[in-house]
Design a protein around this motif. Structure first.
Motif, PDB file in Angstrom:
ATOM      1  N   GLU A 223     -62.905  38.945  68.213  1.00 44.77           N
ATOM      2  CA  GLU A 223     -62.504  37.981  67.190  1.00 44.77           C
ATOM      3  C   GLU A 223     -63.075  36.645  67.635  1.00 44.77           C
ATOM      4  O   GLU A 223     -62.933  36.270  68.801  1.00 44.77           O
ATOM      5  CB  GLU A 223     -60.975  37.923  67.082  1.00 44.77           C
ATOM      6  CG  GLU A 223     -60.484  37.064  65.949  1.00 44.77           C
ATOM      7  CD  GLU A 223     -60.958  37.525  64.572  1.00 44.77           C
ATOM      8  OE1 GLU A 223     -61.479  36.693  63.805  1.00 44.77           O
ATOM      9  OE2 GLU A 223     -60.825  38.723  64.262  1.00 44.77           O
TER      10      GLU A 223
ATOM     11  N   LYS B 256     -51.560  50.089  61.209  1.00 47.84           N
ATOM     12  CA  LYS B 256     -50.606  49.016  61.411  1.00 47.84           C
ATOM     13  C   LYS B 256     -49.212  49.617  61.583  1.00 47.84           C
ATOM     14  O   LYS B 256     -48.855  50.578  60.930  1.00 47.84           O
ATOM     15  CB  LYS B 256     -50.608  48.061  60.215  1.00 47.84           C
ATOM     16  CG  LYS B 256     -51.883  47.281  60.089  1.00 47.84           C
ATOM     17  CD  LYS B 256     -51.794  46.289  58.965  1.00 47.84           C
ATOM     18  CE  LYS B 256     -53.095  45.511  58.879  1.00 47.84           C
ATOM     19  NZ  LYS B 256     -53.097  44.544  57.823  1.00 47.84           N
TER      20      LYS B 256
ATOM     21  N   ALA C 128     -60.098  51.587  62.872  1.00 42.25           N
ATOM     22  CA  ALA C 128     -59.004  50.620  63.007  1.00 42.25           C
ATOM     23  C   ALA C 128     -57.707  51.370  63.310  1.00 42.25           C
ATOM     24  O   ALA C 128     -57.466  52.445  62.774  1.00 42.25           O
ATOM     25  CB  ALA C 128     -58.847  49.829  61.722  1.00 42.25           C
TER      26      ALA C 128
ATOM     27  N   ARG D 163     -62.508  44.427  62.456  1.00 33.43           N
ATOM     28  CA  ARG D 163     -62.022  44.965  61.181  1.00 33.43           C
ATOM     29  C   ARG D 163     -60.932  44.053  60.664  1.00 33.43           C
ATOM     30  O   ARG D 163     -60.033  43.671  61.408  1.00 33.43           O
ATOM     31  CB  ARG D 163     -61.471  46.372  61.347  1.00 33.43           C
ATOM     32  CG  ARG D 163     -62.532  47.403  61.647  1.00 33.43           C
ATOM     33  CD  ARG D 163     -61.942  48.793  61.741  1.00 33.43           C
ATOM     34  NE  ARG D 163     -62.889  49.724  62.310  1.00 33.43           N
ATOM     35  CZ  ARG D 163     -63.810  50.383  61.593  1.00 33.43           C
ATOM     36  NH1 ARG D 163     -63.901  50.202  60.304  1.00 33.43           N
ATOM     37  NH2 ARG D 163     -64.643  51.218  62.182  1.00 33.43           N
ATOM     38  N   ARG D 164     -61.043  43.732  59.398  1.00 33.37           N
ATOM     39  CA  ARG D 164     -59.989  42.982  58.721  1.00 33.37           C
ATOM     40  C   ARG D 164     -59.564  43.813  57.524  1.00 33.37           C
ATOM     41  O   ARG D 164     -60.384  44.092  56.652  1.00 33.37           O
ATOM     42  CB  ARG D 164     -60.489  41.608  58.289  1.00 33.37           C
ATOM     43  CG  ARG D 164     -60.801  40.726  59.479  1.00 33.37           C
ATOM     44  CD  ARG D 164     -61.091  39.305  59.096  1.00 33.37           C
ATOM     45  NE  ARG D 164     -61.598  38.597  60.270  1.00 33.37           N
ATOM     46  CZ  ARG D 164     -62.609  37.767  60.250  1.00 33.37           C
ATOM     47  NH1 ARG D 164     -63.224  37.496  59.119  1.00 33.37           N
ATOM     48  NH2 ARG D 164     -63.011  37.176  61.354  1.00 33.37           N
ATOM     49  N   GLU D 165     -58.295  44.198  57.535  1.00 36.28           N
ATOM     50  CA  GLU D 165     -57.761  45.050  56.469  1.00 36.28           C
ATOM     51  C   GLU D 165     -58.641  46.281  56.266  1.00 36.28           C
ATOM     52  O   GLU D 165     -59.032  46.621  55.159  1.00 36.28           O
ATOM     53  CB  GLU D 165     -57.592  44.249  55.181  1.00 36.28           C
ATOM     54  CG  GLU D 165     -56.620  43.091  55.339  1.00 36.28           C
ATOM     55  CD  GLU D 165     -56.463  42.277  54.083  1.00 36.28           C
ATOM     56  OE1 GLU D 165     -56.848  42.733  52.992  1.00 36.28           O
ATOM     57  OE2 GLU D 165     -55.942  41.161  54.202  1.00 36.28           O
ATOM     58  N   ALA D 166     -59.014  46.918  57.370  1.00 36.86           N
ATOM     59  CA  ALA D 166     -59.801  48.153  57.417  1.00 36.86           C
ATOM     60  C   ALA D 166     -61.253  47.987  56.976  1.00 36.86           C
ATOM     61  O   ALA D 166     -61.974  48.960  56.847  1.00 36.86           O
ATOM     62  CB  ALA D 166     -59.132  49.266  56.620  1.00 36.86           C
ATOM     63  N   VAL D 167     -61.705  46.748  56.756  1.00 38.81           N
ATOM     64  CA  VAL D 167     -63.100  46.493  56.393  1.00 38.81           C
ATOM     65  C   VAL D 167     -63.869  46.121  57.662  1.00 38.81           C
ATOM     66  O   VAL D 167     -63.470  45.204  58.388  1.00 38.81           O
ATOM     67  CB  VAL D 167     -63.210  45.352  55.351  1.00 38.81           C
ATOM     68  CG1 VAL D 167     -64.666  45.010  55.064  1.00 38.81           C
ATOM     69  CG2 VAL D 167     -62.478  45.730  54.074  1.00 38.81           C
TER      70      VAL D 167
ATOM     71  N   THR E  67     -69.636  41.604  55.739  1.00 33.54           N
ATOM     72  CA  THR E  67     -69.354  43.028  55.592  1.00 33.54           C
ATOM     73  C   THR E  67     -70.667  43.753  55.882  1.00 33.54           C
ATOM     74  O   THR E  67     -71.741  43.138  55.887  1.00 33.54           O
ATOM     75  CB  THR E  67     -68.896  43.378  54.165  1.00 33.54           C
ATOM     76  OG1 THR E  67     -69.981  43.135  53.261  1.00 33.54           O
ATOM     77  CG2 THR E  67     -67.649  42.599  53.752  1.00 33.54           C
TER      78      THR E  67
END
Length: 164
Positions: free
Chosen positions: A96, A160, A157, A13-17, A131
């Motif tokens: 990752e 933060k 996620a 997940r990157r920025e909740a995506v 995505t």
């Protein structure tokens, strides 16, 4: 008896995506195909081999990185049957990975056909983070159910930590 393979759907997940890592098969058959060609790294399960072990081994070979040590977090996504009849048992693993840095193992075939000339090709010629929506447009149709299963099962996620 159907041929059985095991594969690994890497996600993060990157920025909740939610993103998934798909690979593009190497070799001349797939050279000009994009839509419907991308898939999970996978390969045949050796006799008496555990499917998760096979999935980690195959993904490691196709991506050029050792995923075996990270397999403890993997969870099953079930099986899909590909158009050719092969059963693929899939697992998901949060990871990752630099998709630009993959170095795939290679295979050799006679090319062009009936030429008597053998050529070597990478098993995977590209990897890319997609995505879920992008993956649905590009993925091998028989593997699309894996995306739904991942969405249903992937841990959310973690929030933060607030700066303070």
């Amino acid at each position: 008896m159907s041929r059985r393979s095991a594969g690994l759907l890497l996600y993060n997940r990157r920025e909740a995506v939610l993103l998934v890592l798909l690979v593009h098969p190497g070799g001349p058959f797939w050279r000009n195909k994009q839509t419907g060609a991308w898939q999970i790294p996978k390969g045949l399960i050796d006799p008496d081999e555990d499917p998760l072990t096979a999935a980690l081994r195959e993904a490691s070979e196709e991506l050029g990185t050792d995923l075996g040590k990270r397999g403890a977090g993997a969870f099953p996504l079930g099986e899909v049957r590909q158009a050719g009849g092969k059963l693929v048992e899939a697992f998901a693993l949060e990871a990752e990975l630099d998709a630009e840095a993959i170095v795939s193992n290679r295979f050799e075939i006679e090319w062009p056909p009936r030429s008597g000339r053998r050529q070597s090709f990478p098993e995977v010629d590209a990897a890319r983070w997609f995505t879920i929506g992008e993956a649905r447009a590009m993925m091998l149709p028989s593997q699309l159910p894996l995306l739904d299963r991942l969405e249903d099962r992937a841990p959310q996620a973690s929030p933060k930590a607030a700066d303070g």
